[in-house]
Write a protein that holds these residues in place. Structure first.
Motif, PDB file in Angstrom:
ATOM      1  N   GLY A 139      35.731  47.693  41.459  1.00 51.06           N
ATOM      2  CA  GLY A 139      36.381  46.493  40.949  1.00 51.06           C
ATOM      3  C   GLY A 139      36.638  46.529  39.454  1.00 51.06           C
ATOM      4  O   GLY A 139      36.975  45.508  38.859  1.00 51.06           O
ATOM      5  N   TRP A 140      36.493  47.704  38.835  1.00 51.62           N
ATOM      6  CA  TRP A 140      36.742  47.820  37.400  1.00 51.62           C
ATOM      7  C   TRP A 140      38.228  47.598  37.112  1.00 51.62           C
ATOM      8  O   TRP A 140      39.071  47.773  37.987  1.00 51.62           O
ATOM      9  N   PHE A 141      38.546  47.232  35.887  1.00 51.99           N
ATOM     10  CA  PHE A 141      39.931  47.046  35.435  1.00 51.99           C
ATOM     11  C   PHE A 141      40.681  46.061  36.332  1.00 51.99           C
ATOM     12  O   PHE A 141      41.823  46.278  36.708  1.00 51.99           O
ATOM     13  N   GLU A 142      40.002  44.981  36.693  1.00 54.02           N
ATOM     14  CA  GLU A 142      40.570  43.918  37.517  1.00 54.02           C
ATOM     15  C   GLU A 142      40.990  44.408  38.898  1.00 54.02           C
ATOM     16  O   GLU A 142      41.953  43.922  39.491  1.00 54.02           O
ATOM     17  N   GLY A 143      40.266  45.378  39.426  1.00 55.50           N
ATOM     18  CA  GLY A 143      40.602  45.956  40.725  1.00 55.50           C
ATOM     19  C   GLY A 143      40.117  45.132  41.891  1.00 55.50           C
ATOM     20  O   GLY A 143      39.301  44.224  41.746  1.00 55.50           O
ATOM     21  N   PRO A 144      40.603  45.470  43.081  1.00 53.87           N
ATOM     22  CA  PRO A 144      40.313  44.681  44.274  1.00 53.87           C
ATOM     23  C   PRO A 144      38.958  44.956  44.931  1.00 53.87           C
ATOM     24  O   PRO A 144      38.585  44.238  45.861  1.00 53.87           O
ATOM     25  N   ARG A 145      38.236  45.977  44.491  1.00 56.20           N
ATOM     26  CA  ARG A 145      37.000  46.423  45.142  1.00 56.20           C
ATOM     27  C   ARG A 145      37.321  46.914  46.560  1.00 56.20           C
ATOM     28  O   ARG A 145      38.435  46.833  47.021  1.00 56.20           O
ATOM     29  N   LEU A 146      36.313  47.409  47.220  1.00 56.56           N
ATOM     30  CA  LEU A 146      36.518  47.942  48.571  1.00 56.56           C
ATOM     31  C   LEU A 146      36.962  46.867  49.558  1.00 56.56           C
ATOM     32  O   LEU A 146      37.762  47.139  50.455  1.00 56.56           O
ATOM     33  N   ALA A 147      36.456  45.647  49.401  1.00 53.96           N
ATOM     34  CA  ALA A 147      36.824  44.576  50.331  1.00 53.96           C
ATOM     35  C   ALA A 147      38.323  44.289  50.274  1.00 53.96           C
ATOM     36  O   ALA A 147      38.974  44.099  51.310  1.00 53.96           O
ATOM     37  N   GLY A 148      38.884  44.256  49.084  1.00 52.94           N
ATOM     38  CA  GLY A 148      40.318  44.020  48.944  1.00 52.94           C
ATOM     39  C   GLY A 148      41.152  45.166  49.488  1.00 52.94           C
ATOM     40  O   GLY A 148      42.195  44.952  50.115  1.00 52.94           O
ATOM     41  N   VAL A 149      40.700  46.392  49.258  1.00 58.02           N
ATOM     42  CA  VAL A 149      41.417  47.562  49.764  1.00 58.02           C
ATOM     43  C   VAL A 149      41.326  47.607  51.284  1.00 58.02           C
ATOM     44  O   VAL A 149      42.303  47.914  51.971  1.00 58.02           O
ATOM     45  N   ALA A 177      40.752  56.054  37.208  1.00 56.06           N
ATOM     46  CA  ALA A 177      40.747  54.613  36.922  1.00 56.06           C
ATOM     47  C   ALA A 177      41.236  53.820  38.131  1.00 56.06           C
ATOM     48  O   ALA A 177      40.658  52.767  38.463  1.00 56.06           O
ATOM     49  N   HIS A 178      42.272  54.316  38.811  1.00 57.29           N
ATOM     50  CA  HIS A 178      42.735  53.644  40.035  1.00 57.29           C
ATOM     51  C   HIS A 178      41.638  53.641  41.090  1.00 57.29           C
ATOM     52  O   HIS A 178      41.442  52.638  41.781  1.00 57.29           O
ATOM     53  N   GLY A 179      40.944  54.759  41.218  1.00 57.65           N
ATOM     54  CA  GLY A 179      39.833  54.824  42.166  1.00 57.65           C
ATOM     55  C   GLY A 179      38.702  53.888  41.799  1.00 57.65           C
ATOM     56  O   GLY A 179      38.078  53.269  42.668  1.00 57.65           O
TER      57      GLY A 179
END
Length: 172
Positions: free
Chosen positions: A26-36, A18-20
Motif C-alpha cells: 500500500g505504499w505510494f497511495e497503492g491499493p494493497r493486496l485487497a484492492g488488487v 515501486a508499482h509492486g
C-alpha cells in the motif's frame, strides 16, 4: 555505455519495484493486496488473491532484481509479462497515448527490459560481479524473454481467467 545501462536498469527497475510496493504494502497511495484482488476478480481471474500476490511479487521482486542487475533475464521476463498483461487487460483499448490511458508507458518499460536482456546488465551489475553476464545476455536471451513472456501472458489471460458465459440476450 555502462553508465547508460546502469541508469536504465535503476530507473525502470525501481519504477517497477515501486508499482509492486503499491500492490504488496500500500505504499505510494497503492491499493494493497485487497484492492488488487478486487480488481483481478473484476477481470475474471481465478484465484484473484493468489494472482494479486504473484503480480505484486513479480513487480517488486523483478524490479528490484532488474535495478541490481541480478538474474537480469528473469527480472526482464517478469517485467515484460506484467506489461503485456496490463496492455491486454487495460491499456490497448485506449490507444497508444498514456495520457488517454493507452499503452505507451507499458511499451517503453517492456522494450527497455527486452533490450537489457539482449544487451546485458552492464559493468555495474551483480551479474557482472558474479561473472554471469556473458552467459545471461545476448540476442537469444532477448528473444527468449519475448517468447516466454508472450506464452506466459497468453496462459495467464486465457487459462487464468474464467470464461464469460454468453447469455441468450448477448447472442441475439
Amino acid at each position: 555505455m555502462a553508465y547508460g545501462l546502469l541508469l536504465l536498469r535503476v530507473v525502470v527497475g525501481l519504477t517497477m519495484a515501486a508499482h509492486g510496493s503499491q500492490k504488496l504494502f500500500g505504499w505510494f497511495e497503492g491499493p494493497r493486496l485487497a484492492g488488487v484482488k478486487a480488481m483481478l476478480g473484476n477481470f475474471g481471474f481465478r484465484l484473484p488473491a493468489l494472482m494479486a500476490l504473484a503480480l505484486g511479487l513479480t513487480e517488486f521482486g523483478g524490479g528490484t532484481l532488474f535495478a541490481l542487475g541480478l538474474l537480469t533475464p528473469l527480472a526482464a521476463l517478469g517485467i515484460v509479462v506484467v506489461m503485456l498483461n496490463a496492455v491486454a487487460l487495460v491499456h490497448f483499448k485506449n490507444g497508444f497515448w498514456a495520457g488517454k490511458g493507452g499503452y505507451e508507458f507499458n511499451l517503453v518499460l517492456l522494450t527497455v527490459a527486452v533490450a537489457v536482456a539482449a544487451t546485458g546488465p552492464g559493468r555495474f551489475s551483480i551479474d557482472r560481479a558474479l561473472g554471469w553476464d556473458d552467459n545471461l545476455s545476448g540476442l537469444w536471451w532477448g528473444l527468449g524473454v519475448v517468447g516466454a513472456a508472450a506464452i506466459s501472458s497468453f496462459v495467464t489471460l486465457s487459462l487464468g481467467r474464467r470464461r464469460q458465459r454468453l447469455t441468450h440476450a448477448a447472442v441475439t
